[in-house]
Write a protein that holds these residues in place. Structure first.
Motif, PDB file in Angstrom:
ATOM      1  N   ASP A 259       0.825  -1.218   0.000  1.00  0.00           N
ATOM      2  CA  ASP A 259       0.000   0.000   0.000  1.00  0.00           C
ATOM      3  C   ASP A 259       0.857   1.265   0.000  1.00  0.00           C
ATOM      4  O   ASP A 259       0.463   2.294  -0.554  1.00  0.00           O
ATOM      5  N   GLY A 270      -8.800   0.334  -0.732  1.00  0.00           N
ATOM      6  CA  GLY A 270      -8.424  -1.018  -1.126  1.00  0.00           C
ATOM      7  C   GLY A 270      -7.867  -1.142  -2.529  1.00  0.00           C
ATOM      8  O   GLY A 270      -7.725  -2.254  -3.052  1.00  0.00           O
ATOM      9  N   SER A 271      -7.498  -0.033  -3.156  1.00  0.00           N
ATOM     10  CA  SER A 271      -7.106  -0.081  -4.569  1.00  0.00           C
ATOM     11  C   SER A 271      -5.843  -0.884  -4.808  1.00  0.00           C
ATOM     12  O   SER A 271      -5.733  -1.612  -5.814  1.00  0.00           O
ATOM     13  N   ALA A 273      -4.606  -3.318  -2.839  1.00  0.00           N
ATOM     14  CA  ALA A 273      -4.943  -4.719  -2.581  1.00  0.00           C
ATOM     15  C   ALA A 273      -5.688  -5.321  -3.773  1.00  0.00           C
ATOM     16  O   ALA A 273      -5.456  -6.479  -4.143  1.00  0.00           O
ATOM     17  N   ALA A 274      -6.569  -4.543  -4.376  1.00  0.00           N
ATOM     18  CA  ALA A 274      -7.281  -5.015  -5.570  1.00  0.00           C
ATOM     19  C   ALA A 274      -6.299  -5.282  -6.707  1.00  0.00           C
ATOM     20  O   ALA A 274      -6.425  -6.269  -7.441  1.00  0.00           O
ATOM     21  N   ASP A 275      -5.305  -4.405  -6.855  1.00  0.00           N
ATOM     22  CA  ASP A 275      -4.271  -4.626  -7.867  1.00  0.00           C
ATOM     23  C   ASP A 275      -3.522  -5.928  -7.609  1.00  0.00           C
ATOM     24  O   ASP A 275      -3.161  -6.651  -8.549  1.00  0.00           O
ATOM     25  N   GLU A 308     -10.815  -4.327   2.625  1.00  0.00           N
ATOM     26  CA  GLU A 308     -10.801  -5.547   1.828  1.00  0.00           C
ATOM     27  C   GLU A 308     -12.100  -5.711   1.053  1.00  0.00           C
ATOM     28  O   GLU A 308     -12.092  -6.167  -0.102  1.00  0.00           O
ATOM     29  N   ALA A 311     -11.795  -3.623  -1.906  1.00  0.00           N
ATOM     30  CA  ALA A 311     -10.847  -4.221  -2.849  1.00  0.00           C
ATOM     31  C   ALA A 311     -11.487  -5.375  -3.618  1.00  0.00           C
ATOM     32  O   ALA A 311     -11.330  -5.493  -4.843  1.00  0.00           O
ATOM     33  N   CYS A 315     -12.046  -5.633  -7.584  1.00  0.00           N
ATOM     34  CA  CYS A 315     -11.391  -6.693  -8.354  1.00  0.00           C
ATOM     35  C   CYS A 315     -12.393  -7.495  -9.165  1.00  0.00           C
ATOM     36  O   CYS A 315     -12.135  -7.838 -10.326  1.00  0.00           O
ATOM     37  N   ASN A 387      -6.422 -14.338   0.346  1.00  0.00           N
ATOM     38  CA  ASN A 387      -5.838 -13.016   0.582  1.00  0.00           C
ATOM     39  C   ASN A 387      -5.132 -12.929   1.930  1.00  0.00           C
ATOM     40  O   ASN A 387      -5.635 -13.460   2.931  1.00  0.00           O
ATOM     41  N   ASN A 395       0.817  -6.730   1.059  1.00  0.00           N
ATOM     42  CA  ASN A 395      -0.274  -7.529   0.504  1.00  0.00           C
ATOM     43  C   ASN A 395       0.294  -8.745  -0.208  1.00  0.00           C
ATOM     44  O   ASN A 395       1.285  -8.644  -0.939  1.00  0.00           O
TER      45      ASN A 395
END
Length: 406
Positions: A259, A270-271, A273-275, A308, A311, A315, A387, A395
């Motif tokens: 992050d 959560g961007s 973590a989504a990546d 999360e 995220a 996702c 996750n 992450n």
């Protein structure tokens, strides 16, 4: 791309000390949290936790060996030994050891400092090798004669998943043909509990321990500390096939990122973590729609679960598969969490049965996610995303593809 399969599993956990017992416990959805006598009576501000299920070290070690092993190493070595035995014995050829831990020998160091300061005991001869964070990895290598890389990683609560992912990369690269990989921690000590309480991470439901860990629930107030370890034996698929190994499935994807925002709190949207999730799916050659379910990090802390949820929503473009968090049963094993959850996620995917999220009754995350609760949910056999997110913004995401159960 080189396929890497899972041929052995071993766990030592609050939910049970065999893979079967642990999986049955999370399917039942009953929390293992309780009052810890060693923490009660004012010794720690939060005296509840998820202790390891009854464990007899002498089943694995001689009395002489035990004098040189702290609790963390005992648990980790035993789980690794179970995984190796489950795989049919040590893999042949170059085998690496990859261990994740968030706290290492912290509890042992605490006891030594207290004892030494109060003059109760001498510092033991084996203090240094006992306290080394790398001790468990080294002892696994020594026990089996593994002469590949022997690495210990610390990405806080993502450590176990990171260790498995880095082992995957090493096998794919051709550096080794197999690895024993996993994570461990045993942090139910007064100092550790004080420290986590000070940052507001722990649930304060001391009068109702079994209801304290409530991932994604509107009434969550923090996680419950657990202790334990889990290990997987990973092998290059052709090597496993050549020796006729039983295969649970594949570790088919992995990604890690950071992050880079805050030392404790996850990035709110959560961007990143989504990546990380998207990158793990790309690594596996899968699209979001191929995922059968998600074993979420789901700690039961307000900030983590909301981040999360955001995220996952991003996702999966608002169409998330079923989501569970097994921490409602096991508590948070810190460095052991991602490894235990990888084991449980693979078994869930293989059996086509998603465990319920303990203590979940509802909340805003239910509008974003399809949270499994109340009872296990049957699903088609399909890949699973697991996750793990740690302090410092670390992450790590794993994708596991099951083999059909026999």
């Amino acid at each position: 791309m080189t396929r890497v399969v899972v041929t052995g599993l071993g766990v030592k956990s609050p939910a049970g000390n065999t893979v079967g017992d642990a999986f049955a416990a999370v399917l039942a959805g009953t929390s293992s949290a309780t009052v810890i006598p060693e923490l009660a009576g004012g010794r720690a501000p939060i005296p509840i936790g998820c202790p390891l299920a009854p464990f007899e070290p002498l089943d694995y070690f001689t009395g002489r060996e035990l004098r040189t092993l702290d609790r963390t190493s005992q648990i980790g070595l035993a789980a690794a030994a179970d995984a190796v035995a489950d795989a049919g014995g040590p893999p042949a050829g170059a085998c690496g050891v990859y261990v994740g831990t968030g706290g290492g020998g912290l509890a042992t160091l605490e006891n030594l400092i207290v004892g030494h300061t109060l003059g109760r005991e001498k510092v033991p001869v084996y203090a240094v090798p006992t306290l080394m964070s790398s001790s468990t990895a080294s002892r696994i290598a020594i026990r089996y004669g593994f002469r590949g890389p022997c690495l210990t990683v610390n990405t806080a609560c993502a450590s176990g998943a990171t260790a498995i992912g880095e082992a995957l990369r090493a096998i794919r690269s051709g550096a080794i043909g197999s690895a024993v990989a996993g994570g461990l921690d045993a942090l139910l000590s007064p100092l550790a509990m004080h420290a986590f309480a000070r940052v507001g991470a722990l649930s304060e439901r001391v009068d109702a321990p079994a209801e304290a860990c409530r991932p994604f629930d509107a009434d969550r107030d923090g996680f419950v500390m657990g202790e334990g370890a889990a290990f997987l034996v990973l092998e290059r698929a052709d090597l496993a096939e050549a020796r006729g190994a039983r295969v649970y499935g594949e570790v088919s994807g992995y990604a890690a990122n950071c992050d880079a925002d805050h030392i404790v709190t996850p990035l709110k949207d959560g961007s990143v973590a989504a990546d990380c999730m998207r990158a793990a799916l790309r690594d596996a050659g899968l699209a979001p729609g191929d995922v059968g379910h998600v074993n979420a990090h789901g700690t039961s802390t307000p900030h983590n679960d909301s981040a999360e949820a955001a995220a996952l929503h991003a996702c999966f473009d608002g169409r998330t598969p079923p989501v569970t968090s097994t921490k409602g049963v096991t508590g948070h094993l810190v460095g052991g969490a991602g490894a235990l959850e990888a084991v449980l996620a693979l078994l869930s995917a293989r059996e086509g049965l998603v465990p319920p999220t303990a203590n979940f009754t509802g909340g805003p995350e239910a509008d974003l996610l399809d949270i499994v609760h109340g009872k296990p949910r049957p699903i088609p056999v399909a890949p699973v995303l697991s996750n793990s997110f740690g302090f410092g913004g670390s992450n790590a995401c794993l994708v596991l593809t099951p083999s059909p159960s026999s």
